[in-house]
Design a protein around this motif. Sequence first.
Motif, short mmCIF file in Angstrom:
data_model
loop_
_atom_site.label_atom_id
_atom_site.label_comp_id
_atom_site.label_asym_id
_atom_site.label_seq_id
_atom_site.Cartn_x
_atom_site.Cartn_y
_atom_site.Cartn_z
N UNK A 272 0.20 -15.96 5.07
CA UNK A 272 1.23 -14.99 4.71
C UNK A 272 2.60 -15.49 5.16
N UNK A 273 2.69 -15.99 6.38
CA UNK A 273 3.96 -16.48 6.90
C UNK A 273 4.45 -17.66 6.06
N UNK A 274 3.55 -18.58 5.73
CA UNK A 274 3.96 -19.75 4.94
C UNK A 274 4.46 -19.34 3.57
N UNK A 275 3.76 -18.41 2.91
CA UNK A 275 4.18 -17.96 1.58
C UNK A 275 5.50 -17.20 1.65
N UNK A 276 5.65 -16.37 2.68
CA UNK A 276 6.88 -15.59 2.83
C UNK A 276 8.07 -16.50 3.11
N UNK A 277 7.84 -17.54 3.90
CA UNK A 277 8.93 -18.44 4.27
C UNK A 277 9.52 -19.17 3.07
N UNK A 278 8.71 -19.41 2.05
CA UNK A 278 9.21 -20.14 0.87
C UNK A 278 9.55 -19.22 -0.29
N UNK A 279 9.45 -17.91 -0.07
CA UNK A 279 9.76 -16.97 -1.14
C UNK A 279 11.24 -16.97 -1.43
N UNK A 280 11.64 -16.51 -2.63
CA UNK A 280 13.07 -16.45 -2.95
C UNK A 280 13.82 -15.58 -1.96
N UNK A 281 15.08 -15.84 -1.81
CA UNK A 281 15.89 -15.08 -0.87
C UNK A 281 15.99 -13.62 -1.25
N UNK A 282 16.26 -12.78 -0.27
CA UNK A 282 16.41 -11.35 -0.50
C UNK A 282 17.80 -11.05 -1.05
N UNK B 152 4.58 2.97 14.05
CA UNK B 152 5.28 1.99 13.22
C UNK B 152 4.72 2.01 11.80
N UNK B 153 3.41 2.01 11.68
CA UNK B 153 2.78 2.03 10.35
C UNK B 153 3.15 3.31 9.62
N UNK B 154 3.13 4.44 10.33
CA UNK B 154 3.49 5.71 9.69
C UNK B 154 4.94 5.72 9.24
N UNK B 155 5.84 5.21 10.09
CA UNK B 155 7.26 5.17 9.72
C UNK B 155 7.50 4.25 8.53
N UNK B 156 6.80 3.11 8.50
CA UNK B 156 6.93 2.19 7.37
C UNK B 156 6.44 2.86 6.08
N UNK B 157 5.33 3.57 6.18
CA UNK B 157 4.80 4.26 5.00
C UNK B 157 5.77 5.32 4.50
N UNK B 158 6.33 6.08 5.42
CA UNK B 158 7.27 7.13 5.04
C UNK B 158 8.52 6.56 4.35
N UNK B 159 8.92 5.35 4.76
CA UNK B 159 10.12 4.73 4.20
C UNK B 159 9.82 3.89 2.96
N UNK B 160 8.54 3.76 2.61
CA UNK B 160 8.19 2.89 1.49
C UNK B 160 8.45 1.43 1.80
N UNK B 161 8.33 1.06 3.07
CA UNK B 161 8.66 -0.29 3.51
C UNK B 161 7.52 -1.26 3.21
N UNK B 162 7.90 -2.51 2.92
CA UNK B 162 6.92 -3.57 2.68
C UNK B 162 6.25 -3.93 4.00
N UNK C 62 12.32 -5.87 3.24
CA UNK C 62 12.06 -7.02 4.10
C UNK C 62 10.56 -7.17 4.32
N UNK C 63 9.95 -8.32 3.98
CA UNK C 63 8.50 -8.48 4.17
C UNK C 63 8.12 -8.43 5.65
N UNK C 64 7.02 -7.71 5.92
CA UNK C 64 6.57 -7.53 7.29
C UNK C 64 5.05 -7.62 7.34
N UNK C 65 4.55 -8.23 8.41
CA UNK C 65 3.11 -8.38 8.62
C UNK C 65 2.77 -7.91 10.03
N UNK C 66 1.76 -7.08 10.14
CA UNK C 66 1.28 -6.59 11.44
C UNK C 66 -0.19 -6.96 11.58
N UNK C 67 -0.51 -7.74 12.60
CA UNK C 67 -1.90 -8.08 12.92
C UNK C 67 -2.34 -7.22 14.10
N UNK C 68 -3.33 -6.39 13.87
CA UNK C 68 -3.82 -5.46 14.88
C UNK C 68 -5.22 -5.87 15.35
N UNK C 69 -5.62 -5.34 16.49
CA UNK C 69 -6.96 -5.56 17.01
C UNK C 69 -7.64 -4.21 17.16
#
Length: 256
Positions: free
Chosen positions: A234-244, A192-202, A171-178
């Motif tokens: 990123x949101x616009x491109x993800x929204x029109x991407x092919x279905x999962x 969250x970033x560490x858990x995503x990395x461990x799982x090989x998550x997008x 599942x595509x995911x985007x995190x904007x940090x400050x």
Amino acid sequence: MAAPEGPPFFHDVDPVTRFREDVLDVHVRSDHAGRRPAVIFIHGGPVPEGHTPRPRDSAVFRGYGALAAHAGLVGITFDHPLYTDQHYPQSAATLDAVVERTRALDQVDPDRVVPWFFSGGGVLAAAWLRDPPEWLRGIAWTYPVLAPPPDWPGDVRRFDAVDAVGEHPALPKLLVRVGHEIAGIAGTQDAFVAAAHDAGAALEVLTIEHAVHGFEVHPFDADARATVDRAVAWVAATAVSPGRTPDAGRRPARPA
């Protein structure tokens, strides 16, 4: 509709048509026709009951709605009842109803929706990380809280995005940090970033190094504007991407 309330939005985006559909504010360009993907902006909190302006009337969310519309999306803003940290279940129920109302709009492609969570609203994404609906094209967050505090008396697992992030890695995911995040919130983002990395998550991470939590009400900043523009793209491109593919890349169930 009335002018935005509160501090001005940091981005000089041109206003767009905004109309109110009961609990929703719908942001669209007047020259756009047909059904388009939608991005639903989920504000943070807690925001005390009766506080003004309400999030959807603020310059911040009117600004994000306009950015979405100029990117070819339908921007959706709304208020949810996160009045205290005990109101997450009520906010989750409101969000579910808003999604269905959004998908029923004539302007919206019901199979292409991206929720974008902010601050204390971030944990509301956990349920969709565990069980993403067919219409969900991806999830975005900006300076989010991603796990309840250890002493929170509610249903921790239901609102723990850190624990859930690896359930559907594709599942595509985007995190904007400050760069100058509140310490306790930054800790949940690190986990969250560490858990995503461990799982090989997008997961794509964008960081605005000199920004603070809630940077949108501060004066114009070129780096912040450029990063938000990248996030919107990123949101616009993800929204029109092919279905999962259903359950593509799903993490195997953990032993009981």
